[in-house]
Write a protein that holds these residues in place. Structure first.
Motif, PDB file in Angstrom:
ATOM      1  N   GLY A 186       0.478  -7.656   0.582  1.00 43.85           N
ATOM      2  CA  GLY A 186      -0.734  -7.495   1.374  1.00 43.85           C
ATOM      3  C   GLY A 186      -0.717  -6.327   2.329  1.00 43.85           C
ATOM      4  O   GLY A 186      -1.584  -6.226   3.202  1.00 43.85           O
ATOM      5  N   LEU A 187       0.252  -5.427   2.174  1.00 46.43           N
ATOM      6  CA  LEU A 187       0.337  -4.275   3.069  1.00 46.43           C
ATOM      7  C   LEU A 187      -0.688  -3.213   2.704  1.00 46.43           C
ATOM      8  O   LEU A 187      -1.298  -2.593   3.577  1.00 46.43           O
ATOM      9  N   LEU A 188      -0.880  -2.987   1.409  1.00 49.48           N
ATOM     10  CA  LEU A 188      -1.844  -1.987   0.943  1.00 49.48           C
ATOM     11  C   LEU A 188      -2.478  -2.507  -0.345  1.00 49.48           C
ATOM     12  O   LEU A 188      -1.928  -2.339  -1.425  1.00 49.48           O
ATOM     13  N   THR A 189      -3.635  -3.124  -0.208  1.00 52.11           N
ATOM     14  CA  THR A 189      -4.350  -3.658  -1.359  1.00 52.11           C
ATOM     15  C   THR A 189      -5.431  -2.661  -1.765  1.00 52.11           C
ATOM     16  O   THR A 189      -6.306  -2.334  -0.948  1.00 52.11           O
ATOM     17  N   PRO A 190      -5.375  -2.128  -2.980  1.00 52.05           N
ATOM     18  CA  PRO A 190      -6.391  -1.154  -3.403  1.00 52.05           C
ATOM     19  C   PRO A 190      -7.785  -1.765  -3.346  1.00 52.05           C
ATOM     20  O   PRO A 190      -7.969  -2.932  -3.683  1.00 52.05           O
ATOM     21  N   SER A 191      -8.739  -0.977  -2.916  1.00 56.48           N
ATOM     22  CA  SER A 191     -10.084  -1.503  -2.700  1.00 56.48           C
ATOM     23  C   SER A 191     -10.910  -1.569  -3.976  1.00 56.48           C
ATOM     24  O   SER A 191     -12.002  -2.134  -3.969  1.00 56.48           O
ATOM     25  N   GLY A 192     -10.404  -0.978  -5.067  1.00 57.75           N
ATOM     26  CA  GLY A 192     -11.183  -0.987  -6.304  1.00 57.75           C
ATOM     27  C   GLY A 192     -10.366  -1.347  -7.523  1.00 57.75           C
ATOM     28  O   GLY A 192      -9.137  -1.412  -7.481  1.00 57.75           O
ATOM     29  N   ARG A 193     -11.057  -1.641  -8.577  1.00 59.87           N
ATOM     30  CA  ARG A 193     -10.456  -1.923  -9.890  1.00 59.87           C
ATOM     31  C   ARG A 193     -11.263  -1.195 -10.947  1.00 59.87           C
ATOM     32  O   ARG A 193     -12.488  -1.091 -10.863  1.00 59.87           O
ATOM     33  N   SER A 194     -10.577  -0.698 -11.969  1.00 61.71           N
ATOM     34  CA  SER A 194     -11.279  -0.089 -13.094  1.00 61.71           C
ATOM     35  C   SER A 194     -11.892  -1.184 -13.949  1.00 61.71           C
ATOM     36  O   SER A 194     -11.615  -2.376 -13.765  1.00 61.71           O
ATOM     37  N   TRP A 195     -12.718  -0.779 -14.894  1.00 64.63           N
ATOM     38  CA  TRP A 195     -13.339  -1.772 -15.771  1.00 64.63           C
ATOM     39  C   TRP A 195     -12.288  -2.484 -16.616  1.00 64.63           C
ATOM     40  O   TRP A 195     -12.522  -3.580 -17.115  1.00 64.63           O
ATOM     41  N   SER A 196     -11.104  -1.849 -16.741  1.00 63.81           N
ATOM     42  CA  SER A 196     -10.018  -2.481 -17.495  1.00 63.81           C
ATOM     43  C   SER A 196      -9.117  -3.328 -16.598  1.00 63.81           C
ATOM     44  O   SER A 196      -8.141  -3.907 -17.068  1.00 63.81           O
ATOM     45  N   GLY A 197      -9.416  -3.369 -15.292  1.00 65.83           N
ATOM     46  CA  GLY A 197      -8.649  -4.192 -14.376  1.00 65.83           C
ATOM     47  C   GLY A 197      -7.515  -3.477 -13.665  1.00 65.83           C
ATOM     48  O   GLY A 197      -6.731  -4.115 -12.963  1.00 65.83           O
ATOM     49  N   TYR A 198      -7.414  -2.139 -13.837  1.00 60.86           N
ATOM     50  CA  TYR A 198      -6.339  -1.396 -13.185  1.00 60.86           C
ATOM     51  C   TYR A 198      -6.686  -1.075 -11.728  1.00 60.86           C
ATOM     52  O   TYR A 198      -7.855  -0.867 -11.391  1.00 60.86           O
ATOM     53  N   ARG A 199      -5.645  -1.002 -10.906  1.00 63.86           N
ATOM     54  CA  ARG A 199      -5.847  -0.699  -9.493  1.00 63.86           C
ATOM     55  C   ARG A 199      -6.438   0.698  -9.315  1.00 63.86           C
ATOM     56  O   ARG A 199      -6.016   1.650  -9.972  1.00 63.86           O
ATOM     57  N   LEU A 200      -7.356   0.818  -8.348  1.00 60.58           N
ATOM     58  CA  LEU A 200      -7.931   2.114  -7.986  1.00 60.58           C
ATOM     59  C   LEU A 200      -7.869   2.271  -6.468  1.00 60.58           C
ATOM     60  O   LEU A 200      -8.269   1.367  -5.722  1.00 60.58           O
ATOM     61  N   TYR A 201      -7.363   3.410  -6.030  1.00 61.71           N
ATOM     62  CA  TYR A 201      -7.148   3.651  -4.606  1.00 61.71           C
ATOM     63  C   TYR A 201      -8.176   4.635  -4.065  1.00 61.71           C
ATOM     64  O   TYR A 201      -8.321   5.749  -4.587  1.00 61.71           O
ATOM     65  N   SER A 202      -8.888   4.233  -3.027  1.00 64.05           N
ATOM     66  CA  SER A 202      -9.883   5.087  -2.395  1.00 64.05           C
ATOM     67  C   SER A 202      -9.218   6.006  -1.380  1.00 64.05           C
ATOM     68  O   SER A 202      -8.028   5.873  -1.076  1.00 64.05           O
ATOM     69  N   ASP A 203      -9.995   6.927  -0.808  1.00 64.05           N
ATOM     70  CA  ASP A 203      -9.461   7.793   0.239  1.00 64.05           C
ATOM     71  C   ASP A 203      -8.995   6.968   1.442  1.00 64.05           C
ATOM     72  O   ASP A 203      -7.976   7.282   2.066  1.00 64.05           O
ATOM     73  N   ALA A 204      -9.729   5.900   1.768  1.00 65.45           N
ATOM     74  CA  ALA A 204      -9.332   5.038   2.886  1.00 65.45           C
ATOM     75  C   ALA A 204      -7.996   4.352   2.581  1.00 65.45           C
ATOM     76  O   ALA A 204      -7.146   4.194   3.468  1.00 65.45           O
ATOM     77  N   ASP A 205      -7.802   3.945   1.324  1.00 65.23           N
ATOM     78  CA  ASP A 205      -6.532   3.339   0.931  1.00 65.23           C
ATOM     79  C   ASP A 205      -5.387   4.332   1.104  1.00 65.23           C
ATOM     80  O   ASP A 205      -4.296   3.975   1.580  1.00 65.23           O
ATOM     81  N   LEU A 206      -5.625   5.571   0.706  1.00 63.72           N
ATOM     82  CA  LEU A 206      -4.584   6.592   0.822  1.00 63.72           C
ATOM     83  C   LEU A 206      -4.280   6.898   2.289  1.00 63.72           C
ATOM     84  O   LEU A 206      -3.125   7.170   2.647  1.00 63.72           O
ATOM     85  N   ASP A 207      -5.326   6.868   3.129  1.00 64.19           N
ATOM     86  CA  ASP A 207      -5.097   7.070   4.564  1.00 64.19           C
ATOM     87  C   ASP A 207      -4.180   5.977   5.114  1.00 64.19           C
ATOM     88  O   ASP A 207      -3.264   6.247   5.889  1.00 64.19           O
ATOM     89  N   ARG A 208      -4.430   4.727   4.708  1.00 61.61           N
ATOM     90  CA  ARG A 208      -3.583   3.626   5.170  1.00 61.61           C
ATOM     91  C   ARG A 208      -2.157   3.800   4.640  1.00 61.61           C
ATOM     92  O   ARG A 208      -1.182   3.549   5.365  1.00 61.61           O
ATOM     93  N   ALA A 209      -2.045   4.257   3.396  1.00 63.90           N
ATOM     94  CA  ALA A 209      -0.719   4.472   2.824  1.00 63.90           C
ATOM     95  C   ALA A 209       0.054   5.519   3.619  1.00 63.90           C
ATOM     96  O   ALA A 209       1.268   5.380   3.842  1.00 63.90           O
ATOM     97  N   GLN A 210      -0.640   6.565   4.047  1.00 69.35           N
ATOM     98  CA  GLN A 210       0.026   7.587   4.858  1.00 69.35           C
ATOM     99  C   GLN A 210       0.510   7.003   6.182  1.00 69.35           C
ATOM    100  O   GLN A 210       1.601   7.339   6.664  1.00 69.35           O
ATOM    101  N   GLN A 211      -0.295   6.106   6.779  1.00 73.68           N
ATOM    102  CA  GLN A 211       0.133   5.450   8.017  1.00 73.68           C
ATOM    103  C   GLN A 211       1.394   4.633   7.762  1.00 73.68           C
ATOM    104  O   GLN A 211       2.335   4.626   8.576  1.00 73.68           O
ATOM    105  N   VAL A 212       1.428   3.913   6.643  1.00 69.95           N
ATOM    106  CA  VAL A 212       2.597   3.112   6.292  1.00 69.95           C
ATOM    107  C   VAL A 212       3.834   3.999   6.188  1.00 69.95           C
ATOM    108  O   VAL A 212       4.904   3.676   6.723  1.00 69.95           O
TER     109      VAL A 212
END
Length: 281
Positions: free
Chosen positions: A47-73
């Motif tokens: 639960g530290l960094l949950t991607p905000s989107g999913r592809s139509w095939s169910g794969y994780r998708l990371y938004s710019d906001a997700d990447l910003d949080r990852a940089q903070q981590v």
């Protein structure tokens, strides 16, 4: 090159929660951040960094906001903070980007200072090795007549390792020659004998003799670490709260651990320090 996933047939417009053309796959996000895909999967699981989107095939998708949080981590992780603590910090009270940067700078500066001190210790130890001053745990125990405990050393390192006091203590020990260790052991042994003798003779806490012994005890501790009176008071509490220390001193005279604490407290009061409110300074 467009980092969005490509489809062999036209894809329908994204549904809510299914990402956008600007979102990155987990592989793309990992490459941008310089971490492994496994790490991102783990961060998602806890639960530290949950991607905000999913592809139509169910794969994780990371938004710019997700990447910003990852940089903070990543930055907070460099300060030595654990992932659980990072999650609590990022999910706590809202903070601006500037506030996060200020906190990160403070934590990193502390870490740099701590690492710099540790480098100085290593330099001292390297110098001692060059001069042939290194002593193994067994050699220290022999110098201390078998009383030097590597168990206590390991426990202290787990609790205090990396602090300024620990680094200074290690620097002092690394600079000691075998003769220094032997002299320290002999002086500690004489002090313990004098303490036990004074207790048996009924020397009262607060008396001139007792205060002089308490000061000798503080000077003995000062061999290893800068020892103020409040620090001595706090250490003396351990003589009665930790059964290992109680057993050690009481083996030299029944009740010695408690008596030693009493004379240290009385000496502290005479110097204007309230034992009940002593703090590590």
């Amino acid at each position: 090159m467009n980092d969005a996933p490509r489809f062999s047939t036209p894809a329908p417009a994204p549904a809510p929660g299914h990402g956008s053309e600007a979102d990155r796959t987990v592989g793309d996000a990992a490459r941008l951040l310089g971490v492994s895909v496994r790490a991102l999967h783990h961060w998602d699981t806890i639960g530290l960094l949950t991607p905000s989107g999913r592809s139509w095939s169910g794969y994780r998708l990371y938004s710019d906001a997700d990447l910003d949080r990852a940089q903070q981590v990543l930055v907070y992780r460099e300060t030595g903070m654990g992932l659980a603590a990072i999650g609590e910090l990022l999910d706590g009270a809202p903070a601006t980007a500037a506030e996060h940067l200020m906190e990160q700078r403070r934590l990193l500066s502390e870490r740099i200072s701590r690492l710099t001190r540790m480098v100085r210790v290593i330099d001292t130890m390297m110098e001692a090795e060059t001069m042939g001053n290194h002593m193994s745990g067994a050699e220290r125990a022999q110098a201390w007549h078998g009383q030097w405990s590597e168990e206590y050393t390991a426990e202290a390192e787990e609790r205090w390792g990396g602090t300024e006091d620990w680094v200074e203590s290690e620097r002092r020990k690394a600079a000691m020659t075998p003769d220094d260790w032997a002299r320290a052991a002999d002086e500690a042994k004489r002090l313990e004998a004098d303490l036990a003798d004074a207790m048996r003779r009924g020397v009262a806490p607060g008396s001139q003799e007792a205060n002089a012994l308490a000061e000798r005890h503080r000077e003995e501790l000062n061999r290893w670490i800068a020892m103020t009176v409040p620090r001595q008071v706090l250490i003396a509490r351990g003589y009665v709260s930790d059964q290992r220390f109680t057993a050690y001193y009481d083996a030299k005279g029944k009740g010695l651990a408690a008596w030693l604490k009493d004379i240290i407290d009385a000496s502290a009061l005479a110097q204007g320090v309230d034992p009940g409110s002593a703090a590590w300074e």
